[in-house]
Write a protein that holds these residues in place. Structure first.
Motif, PDB file in Angstrom:
ATOM      1  N   GLU A  16       1.144  -1.371  -0.040  1.00 13.83           N
ATOM      2  CA  GLU A  16       0.027   0.070  -0.061  1.00 13.83           C
ATOM      3  C   GLU A  16       0.920   1.332   0.129  1.00 13.83           C
ATOM      4  OE1 GLU A  16      -3.855  -1.983   2.017  1.00 13.83           O
ATOM      5  OE2 GLU A  16      -2.800  -0.215   3.189  1.00 13.83           O
ATOM      6  N   THR A  17       1.947   1.158  -0.482  1.00 10.72           N
ATOM      7  CA  THR A  17       2.805   2.183  -0.489  1.00 10.72           C
ATOM      8  C   THR A  17       3.398   2.678  -2.289  1.00 10.72           C
ATOM      9  OG1 THR A  17       4.217   1.802   1.571  1.00 10.72           O
ATOM     10  CG2 THR A  17       4.988   3.128  -0.302  1.00 10.72           C
ATOM     11  N   LEU A  18       2.948   3.902  -2.448  1.00 12.87           N
ATOM     12  CA  LEU A  18       3.453   4.241  -3.574  1.00 12.87           C
ATOM     13  C   LEU A  18       4.370   5.388  -3.746  1.00 12.87           C
ATOM     14  CD1 LEU A  18       1.895   4.028  -6.756  1.00 12.87           C
ATOM     15  CD2 LEU A  18       1.005   6.328  -6.139  1.00 12.87           C
ATOM     16  N   THR A  19       5.507   4.988  -4.665  1.00 11.59           N
ATOM     17  CA  THR A  19       6.606   5.773  -4.610  1.00 11.59           C
ATOM     18  C   THR A  19       6.565   6.584  -5.927  1.00 11.59           C
ATOM     19  OG1 THR A  19       7.844   4.057  -3.232  1.00 11.59           O
ATOM     20  CG2 THR A  19       9.207   5.937  -4.676  1.00 11.59           C
ATOM     21  N   ILE A  20       6.576   7.907  -5.631  1.00 12.45           N
ATOM     22  CA  ILE A  20       6.503   8.874  -7.026  1.00 12.45           C
ATOM     23  C   ILE A  20       7.802   9.731  -7.276  1.00 12.45           C
ATOM     24  CG2 ILE A  20       5.137  10.714  -7.848  1.00 12.45           C
ATOM     25  CD1 ILE A  20       2.895   9.900  -6.113  1.00 12.45           C
ATOM     26  N   SER A  21       8.273   9.736  -8.377  1.00 12.91           N
ATOM     27  CA  SER A  21       9.440  10.656  -8.548  1.00 12.91           C
ATOM     28  C   SER A  21       9.134  11.770  -9.171  1.00 12.91           C
ATOM     29  CB  SER A  21      10.384   9.773  -9.579  1.00 12.91           C
ATOM     30  OG  SER A  21      11.473  10.516 -10.013  1.00 12.91           O
ATOM     31  N   TRP A  22       9.132  13.031  -8.473  1.00  8.22           N
ATOM     32  CA  TRP A  22       8.884  14.310  -9.213  1.00  8.22           C
ATOM     33  C   TRP A  22       9.601  15.484  -8.763  1.00  8.22           C
ATOM     34  CZ3 TRP A  22       3.139  15.218  -6.641  1.00  8.22           C
ATOM     35  CH2 TRP A  22       3.243  15.433  -5.536  1.00  8.22           C
ATOM     36  N   LYS A  47      17.260   4.348 -14.433  1.00  2.30           N
ATOM     37  CA  LYS A  47      18.226   3.846 -15.292  1.00  2.30           C
ATOM     38  C   LYS A  47      19.109   2.835 -14.353  1.00  2.30           C
ATOM     39  CE  LYS A  47      21.242   4.411 -19.241  1.00  2.30           C
ATOM     40  NZ  LYS A  47      21.838   5.505 -20.166  1.00  2.30           N
ATOM     41  N   ILE A  48      19.848   3.421 -13.312  1.00  3.58           N
ATOM     42  CA  ILE A  48      20.843   2.820 -12.730  1.00  3.58           C
ATOM     43  C   ILE A  48      20.066   1.515 -12.068  1.00  3.58           C
ATOM     44  CG2 ILE A  48      21.909   2.713 -10.676  1.00  3.58           C
ATOM     45  CD1 ILE A  48      23.089   5.605 -11.248  1.00  3.58           C
ATOM     46  N   ARG A  49      18.942   1.698 -11.734  1.00  3.63           N
ATOM     47  CA  ARG A  49      18.118   0.292 -10.987  1.00  3.63           C
ATOM     48  C   ARG A  49      17.358  -0.317 -12.015  1.00  3.63           C
ATOM     49  NH1 ARG A  49      16.330   4.987  -7.155  1.00  3.63           N
ATOM     50  NH2 ARG A  49      14.398   5.158  -8.413  1.00  3.63           N
ATOM     51  N   ASN A  50      17.649   0.049 -13.629  1.00  6.55           N
ATOM     52  CA  ASN A  50      17.067  -0.877 -14.514  1.00  6.55           C
ATOM     53  C   ASN A  50      15.387  -0.650 -14.420  1.00  6.55           C
ATOM     54  OD1 ASN A  50      17.045  -2.431 -16.769  1.00  6.55           O
ATOM     55  ND2 ASN A  50      16.929  -4.364 -15.511  1.00  6.55           N
ATOM     56  N   GLY A  51      14.845   0.291 -14.221  1.00  4.50           N
ATOM     57  CA  GLY A  51      13.334   0.552 -14.014  1.00  4.50           C
ATOM     58  C   GLY A  51      12.691   0.552 -12.871  1.00  4.50           C
ATOM     59  N   GLU A  52      13.440   0.284 -11.797  1.00  2.00           N
ATOM     60  CA  GLU A  52      12.753  -0.120 -10.501  1.00  2.00           C
ATOM     61  C   GLU A  52      13.218   0.883  -9.611  1.00  2.00           C
ATOM     62  OE1 GLU A  52      14.601  -3.909  -9.073  1.00  2.00           O
ATOM     63  OE2 GLU A  52      13.758  -4.932 -10.639  1.00  2.00           O
ATOM     64  N   GLY A  53      12.322   1.067  -8.207  1.00  2.00           N
ATOM     65  CA  GLY A  53      12.448   1.849  -7.378  1.00  2.00           C
ATOM     66  C   GLY A  53      11.392   3.015  -7.183  1.00  2.00           C
ATOM     67  N   VAL A  54      10.670   3.014  -8.407  1.00  2.00           N
ATOM     68  CA  VAL A  54       9.410   4.090  -8.153  1.00  2.00           C
ATOM     69  C   VAL A  54       8.392   3.635  -9.099  1.00  2.00           C
ATOM     70  CG1 VAL A  54      11.139   6.391  -7.678  1.00  2.00           C
ATOM     71  CG2 VAL A  54      10.385   5.737 -10.050  1.00  2.00           C
ATOM     72  N   ASP A  55       7.024   4.146  -8.567  1.00  2.00           N
ATOM     73  CA  ASP A  55       6.046   3.562  -9.328  1.00  2.00           C
ATOM     74  C   ASP A  55       5.508   4.535 -10.239  1.00  2.00           C
ATOM     75  OD1 ASP A  55       5.675   1.113  -7.698  1.00  2.00           O
ATOM     76  OD2 ASP A  55       5.358   2.519  -6.140  1.00  2.00           O
ATOM     77  N   VAL A  56       5.746   5.671 -10.224  1.00  2.00           N
ATOM     78  CA  VAL A  56       5.297   6.722 -11.208  1.00  2.00           C
ATOM     79  C   VAL A  56       6.368   7.692 -11.449  1.00  2.00           C
ATOM     80  CG1 VAL A  56       3.361   8.781 -11.489  1.00  2.00           C
ATOM     81  CG2 VAL A  56       2.689   6.413 -10.331  1.00  2.00           C
ATOM     82  N   ASN A  79       4.747   8.532 -16.138  1.00  2.00           N
ATOM     83  CA  ASN A  79       4.805   7.110 -16.718  1.00  2.00           C
ATOM     84  C   ASN A  79       5.058   6.125 -15.586  1.00  2.00           C
ATOM     85  OD1 ASN A  79       5.275   6.815 -19.736  1.00  2.00           O
ATOM     86  ND2 ASN A  79       6.041   8.754 -19.373  1.00  2.00           N
ATOM     87  N   ILE A  80       4.922   5.180 -15.772  1.00  2.00           N
ATOM     88  CA  ILE A  80       5.029   4.018 -14.867  1.00  2.00           C
ATOM     89  C   ILE A  80       6.434   3.047 -15.245  1.00  2.00           C
ATOM     90  CG2 ILE A  80       4.096   1.855 -13.911  1.00  2.00           C
ATOM     91  CD1 ILE A  80       1.304   2.973 -14.692  1.00  2.00           C
ATOM     92  N   PRO A  81       7.525   3.321 -14.641  1.00  3.24           N
ATOM     93  CA  PRO A  81       8.581   2.477 -14.772  1.00  3.24           C
ATOM     94  C   PRO A  81       8.387   0.931 -14.860  1.00  3.24           C
ATOM     95  CG  PRO A  81       9.119   4.237 -13.189  1.00  3.24           C
ATOM     96  CD  PRO A  81       7.583   4.144 -13.319  1.00  3.24           C
ATOM     97  N   LYS A  82       9.118   0.075 -15.644  1.00  2.00           N
ATOM     98  CA  LYS A  82       8.971  -1.062 -15.910  1.00  2.00           C
ATOM     99  C   LYS A  82       9.049  -1.992 -14.863  1.00  2.00           C
ATOM    100  CE  LYS A  82      13.634  -2.264 -17.457  1.00  2.00           C
ATOM    101  NZ  LYS A  82      14.319  -2.922 -18.604  1.00  2.00           N
ATOM    102  N   GLY A  83       9.801  -1.478 -13.645  1.00  2.00           N
ATOM    103  CA  GLY A  83      10.055  -2.169 -12.466  1.00  2.00           C
ATOM    104  C   GLY A  83       9.163  -1.811 -11.504  1.00  2.00           C
ATOM    105  N   ALA A  84       8.076  -1.073 -11.680  1.00  2.00           N
ATOM    106  CA  ALA A  84       7.278  -0.554 -10.491  1.00  2.00           C
ATOM    107  C   ALA A  84       6.543  -1.825  -9.656  1.00  2.00           C
ATOM    108  CB  ALA A  84       5.955   0.420 -11.242  1.00  2.00           C
TER     109      ALA A  84
END
Length: 342
Positions: free
Chosen positions: A25-31, A70-79, A257-262
């Motif tokens: 239930e945690t959504l990580t947003i990069s902004w 990119k370093i995390r290969n599309g992971e780490g954030v959801d939006v 956008n939604i990263p591929k590893g969301a």
């Protein structure tokens, strides 16, 4: 009597389930984190109430945040929120997943320009424009087209955005149009026009505050600018006007956008749909946060004054093909720096 070991295992198991539930239930947003208090009031708190989840954030500029994904290969954030030039880079590098439009019904109510700007990936949640600003007290006649930048009466009065800024490469595109060519196909005529423009150019600026200072000190009377800077610019120099260009300003889109590893794709779609809601879009516009892209939003002339707003204005904007621009940019930077001695 219950076995103490069984109770301990049950407690540990329950704790693990609780932890997993909390993570789900945690959504990580990069902004960017601009307008933090208003975003918290109008987006963060209401969405947390709607979803029963917790929003956590990664902040910074476009380049730094995209590089982390990119370093995390599309992971780490959801939006991830990005300008369209940077989201195109992320798409080209395979960092994002396509949007499932069936889970974002509010997309259908957006201006066509915002619904699918980059081929099946994230929509634009707001829109801006790059155009020309000029001091109407000092520039006569008024500026009405891009080619006016080359007018002889504007010698040593113009500032251009640096080539590495958002608007800088757009100068090359405009110069190509003036030369009657596509700068992506053949940049030589465009750079010949930029060489011809050089006598009018006082300085390249790299930040909005630098451009505003050049107007304030009287060093320039004309510049390219993004519309979000207009309010601060007019506060500093009230006689500055936004030029109504007969050949159209250039659209700038901010995308989600939604990263591929969301980790939470369903909730990511729900969040994107939330920020595209027409009522929220209107509230954000009225409170000076973002221009609306929901076509049904109606603003008063006063509310709309600072924004790229309305079908007529948006339909008249030029679009940038960022796949072509990103491929051309390195060569353009070198040629630009040769002209301006940088």
């Amino acid at each position: 009597m219950s076995n103490p070991r069984t109770l301990i295992l049950a407690a540990v198991s329950g704790l693990a389930l609780t932890t997993a539930s909390a993570q789900a239930e945690t959504l990580t947003i990069s902004w960017w984190g601009f307008n933090g208090e208003k975003l918290d009031q109008f987006i963060v708190q209401p969405f947390q109430q709607q979803c029963g989840c917790e929003l956590v954030f990664e902040t910074g500029n476009n380049a730094d945040r995209l590089n982390k994904v990119k370093i995390r290969n599309g992971e780490g954030v959801d939006v991830i929120y990005l300008t369209d030039s940077f989201s195109q880079l992320g798409i080209a590098e395979g960092l994002f997943q396509p949007i499932d439009r069936s889970k974002v019904p509010n997309i259908e109510g957006l201006y066509d320009l915002a619904q699918d700007p980059q081929g099946g990936y994230g929509p634009a949640y707001t829109i801006g424009r790059v155009g020309i600003v000029y001091d109407a007290a000092k520039v006569d006649p008024a500026i009405t087209k891009w080619a006016d930048l080359w007018r002889e009466d504007l010698a040593s009065q113009v500032s251009l955005p640096g080539i590495t800024t958002t608007a800088g490469p757009m100068v090359v595109m405009i110069a190509g149009e003036k030369a009657g060519t596509d700068a992506f196909e053949n940049a030589d005529p465009a750079f010949a026009e930029i060489e011809a423009l050089k006598p009018n150019v006082v300085k390249n600026y790299n930040t909005g505050s630098e451009m505003i200072n050049l107007f304030s000190t009287g060093e320039i009377t004309v510049s390219l600018a993004q519309d979000f800077a207009l309010g601060q610019l007019k506060a500093a120099v009230p006689t500055v006007e936004w030029a109504e260009l007969e050949d159209g300003a250039i659209a700038t889109l901010n995308t989600v956008n939604i990263p591929k590893g969301a980790a939470n794709v369903e909730l990511a779609h729900e969040f994107i749909n939330f920020i595209l809601d027409p009522e929220l879009q209107k509230t954000l516009a009225q409170n000076g946060v973002d221009a609306p892209v929901a076509a049904s939003v109606e603003l008063t002339p006063e509310e709309a004054a600072q924004w790229t707003y309305g079908k007529e204005m948006i339909d008249g904007l030029k679009r940038v093909d960022y796949s072509k621009l990103n491929a051309s940019k390195d060569a353009w930077v070198d040629r630009w720096n040769e002209i301006f001695g940088m």
